[in-house]
Motif scaffolding. Structure first.
Motif, PDB file in Angstrom:
ATOM      1  N   GLU A  28     -15.408 -13.121 -40.519  1.00 16.84           N
ATOM      2  CA  GLU A  28     -14.976 -14.200 -41.406  1.00 16.84           C
ATOM      3  C   GLU A  28     -15.658 -15.525 -41.098  1.00 16.84           C
ATOM      4  O   GLU A  28     -15.865 -16.339 -41.993  1.00 16.84           O
ATOM      5  CB  GLU A  28     -13.466 -14.399 -41.290  1.00 16.84           C
ATOM      6  CG  GLU A  28     -12.662 -13.206 -41.740  1.00 16.84           C
ATOM      7  CD  GLU A  28     -11.170 -13.407 -41.552  1.00 16.84           C
ATOM      8  OE1 GLU A  28     -10.735 -14.533 -41.254  1.00 16.84           O
ATOM      9  OE2 GLU A  28     -10.434 -12.425 -41.697  1.00 16.84           O
ATOM     10  N   LYS A  48     -16.149 -10.475 -46.085  1.00 23.72           N
ATOM     11  CA  LYS A  48     -15.099 -11.420 -45.711  1.00 23.72           C
ATOM     12  C   LYS A  48     -15.622 -12.737 -45.140  1.00 23.72           C
ATOM     13  O   LYS A  48     -14.829 -13.604 -44.781  1.00 23.72           O
ATOM     14  CB  LYS A  48     -14.154 -10.767 -44.702  1.00 23.72           C
ATOM     15  CG  LYS A  48     -13.407  -9.597 -45.288  1.00 23.72           C
ATOM     16  CD  LYS A  48     -12.408  -9.042 -44.314  1.00 23.72           C
ATOM     17  CE  LYS A  48     -11.647  -7.900 -44.941  1.00 23.72           C
ATOM     18  NZ  LYS A  48     -10.628  -7.376 -44.043  1.00 23.72           N
ATOM     19  N   ARG A  50     -16.311 -16.204 -44.821  1.00 24.05           N
ATOM     20  CA  ARG A  50     -15.844 -17.357 -45.592  1.00 24.05           C
ATOM     21  C   ARG A  50     -16.383 -18.677 -45.051  1.00 24.05           C
ATOM     22  O   ARG A  50     -16.412 -19.672 -45.758  1.00 24.05           O
ATOM     23  CB  ARG A  50     -14.320 -17.393 -45.637  1.00 24.05           C
ATOM     24  CG  ARG A  50     -13.651 -17.491 -44.301  1.00 24.05           C
ATOM     25  CD  ARG A  50     -12.137 -17.535 -44.402  1.00 24.05           C
ATOM     26  NE  ARG A  50     -11.525 -17.427 -43.102  1.00 24.05           N
ATOM     27  CZ  ARG A  50     -11.501 -18.393 -42.192  1.00 24.05           C
ATOM     28  NH1 ARG A  50     -12.057 -19.549 -42.457  1.00 24.05           N
ATOM     29  NH2 ARG A  50     -10.925 -18.210 -41.020  1.00 24.05           N
ATOM     30  N   MET A  51     -16.822 -18.709 -43.781  1.00 27.88           N
ATOM     31  CA  MET A  51     -17.357 -19.936 -43.194  1.00 27.88           C
ATOM     32  C   MET A  51     -18.601 -19.616 -42.389  1.00 27.88           C
ATOM     33  O   MET A  51     -18.604 -18.694 -41.579  1.00 27.88           O
ATOM     34  CB  MET A  51     -16.313 -20.584 -42.286  1.00 27.88           C
ATOM     35  CG  MET A  51     -16.618 -22.044 -41.920  1.00 27.88           C
ATOM     36  SD  MET A  51     -17.934 -22.326 -40.728  1.00 27.88           S
ATOM     37  CE  MET A  51     -17.083 -22.075 -39.212  1.00 27.88           C
ATOM     38  N   ALA A  71     -17.363 -14.253 -50.651  1.00 23.96           N
ATOM     39  CA  ALA A  71     -16.210 -14.902 -50.046  1.00 23.96           C
ATOM     40  C   ALA A  71     -16.559 -16.244 -49.390  1.00 23.96           C
ATOM     41  O   ALA A  71     -15.672 -16.991 -48.986  1.00 23.96           O
ATOM     42  CB  ALA A  71     -15.571 -13.982 -49.002  1.00 23.96           C
ATOM     43  N   LEU A  72     -17.859 -16.567 -49.288  1.00 28.68           N
ATOM     44  CA  LEU A  72     -18.282 -17.775 -48.589  1.00 28.68           C
ATOM     45  C   LEU A  72     -17.762 -19.022 -49.284  1.00 28.68           C
ATOM     46  O   LEU A  72     -18.013 -19.250 -50.464  1.00 28.68           O
ATOM     47  CB  LEU A  72     -19.818 -17.805 -48.517  1.00 28.68           C
ATOM     48  CG  LEU A  72     -20.429 -18.855 -47.616  1.00 28.68           C
ATOM     49  CD1 LEU A  72     -19.999 -18.666 -46.176  1.00 28.68           C
ATOM     50  CD2 LEU A  72     -21.953 -18.813 -47.706  1.00 28.68           C
ATOM     51  N   ARG A  73     -16.993 -19.813 -48.552  1.00 23.82           N
ATOM     52  CA  ARG A  73     -16.377 -21.023 -49.091  1.00 23.82           C
ATOM     53  C   ARG A  73     -16.840 -22.292 -48.380  1.00 23.82           C
ATOM     54  O   ARG A  73     -16.738 -23.389 -48.927  1.00 23.82           O
ATOM     55  CB  ARG A  73     -14.848 -20.956 -48.996  1.00 23.82           C
ATOM     56  CG  ARG A  73     -14.234 -19.815 -49.772  1.00 23.82           C
ATOM     57  CD  ARG A  73     -14.383 -20.060 -51.277  1.00 23.82           C
ATOM     58  NE  ARG A  73     -13.875 -18.954 -52.055  1.00 23.82           N
ATOM     59  CZ  ARG A  73     -14.626 -18.057 -52.677  1.00 23.82           C
ATOM     60  NH1 ARG A  73     -15.934 -18.125 -52.613  1.00 23.82           N
ATOM     61  NH2 ARG A  73     -14.086 -17.083 -53.374  1.00 23.82           N
ATOM     62  N   GLU A  74     -17.307 -22.154 -47.157  1.00 27.68           N
ATOM     63  CA  GLU A  74     -17.701 -23.319 -46.366  1.00 27.68           C
ATOM     64  C   GLU A  74     -19.036 -23.049 -45.691  1.00 27.68           C
ATOM     65  O   GLU A  74     -19.223 -22.043 -45.013  1.00 27.68           O
ATOM     66  CB  GLU A  74     -16.643 -23.619 -45.313  1.00 27.68           C
ATOM     67  CG  GLU A  74     -16.895 -24.866 -44.525  1.00 27.68           C
ATOM     68  CD  GLU A  74     -15.799 -25.151 -43.513  1.00 27.68           C
ATOM     69  OE1 GLU A  74     -16.056 -25.935 -42.598  1.00 27.68           O
ATOM     70  OE2 GLU A  74     -14.691 -24.595 -43.646  1.00 27.68           O
TER      71      GLU A  74
END
Length: 76
Positions: A28, A48, A50-51, A71-74
Motif C-alpha cells: 500500500e 493496493k 495508494r501512496m 489505487a494510487l492517491r498520493e
C-alpha cells in the motif's frame, strides 16, 4: 506476501531493480530513494498501492509508467 509498506533509502533503483516488488500485491505504501524512470513500470500493477514517495531522477516519463496504478492517491 502480506507486506503492506516498503522503504528503500539507499542504492540505485533503475531498470529491473524493482521487478521483485511487482509481486507484492498487498503493498500500500512505498518510499523509494534514487529511483529512475524505467524502474517505476514495475509498480503500475500493484492493486493496493495508494501512496508512493520517490526521489531521484524521475521525470514525466517515469510518472506515466504509473498510469496503471489505479489505487494510487498520493505521490510525493
Amino acid at each position: 506476501t502480506s507486506l503492506t509498506e516498503l522503504s528503500i533509502r539507499s542504492g540505485r533503483l533503475g531498470g529491473d531493480a524493482l521487478a521483485p516488488v511487482a509481486n507484492l500485491k498487498a503493498l500500500e505504501v512505498a518510499r523509494l530513494a534514487e529511483v529512475s524512470d524505467d524502474a517505476l513500470k514495475h509498480l503500475a500493477g500493484l492493486p493496493k498501492l495508494r501512496m508512493l514517495a520517490v526521489s531521484g531522477r524521475v521525470t514525466g516519463v517515469g510518472f506515466k509508467e504509473l498510469a496503471g496504478a489505479a489505487a494510487l492517491r498520493e505521490l510525493a
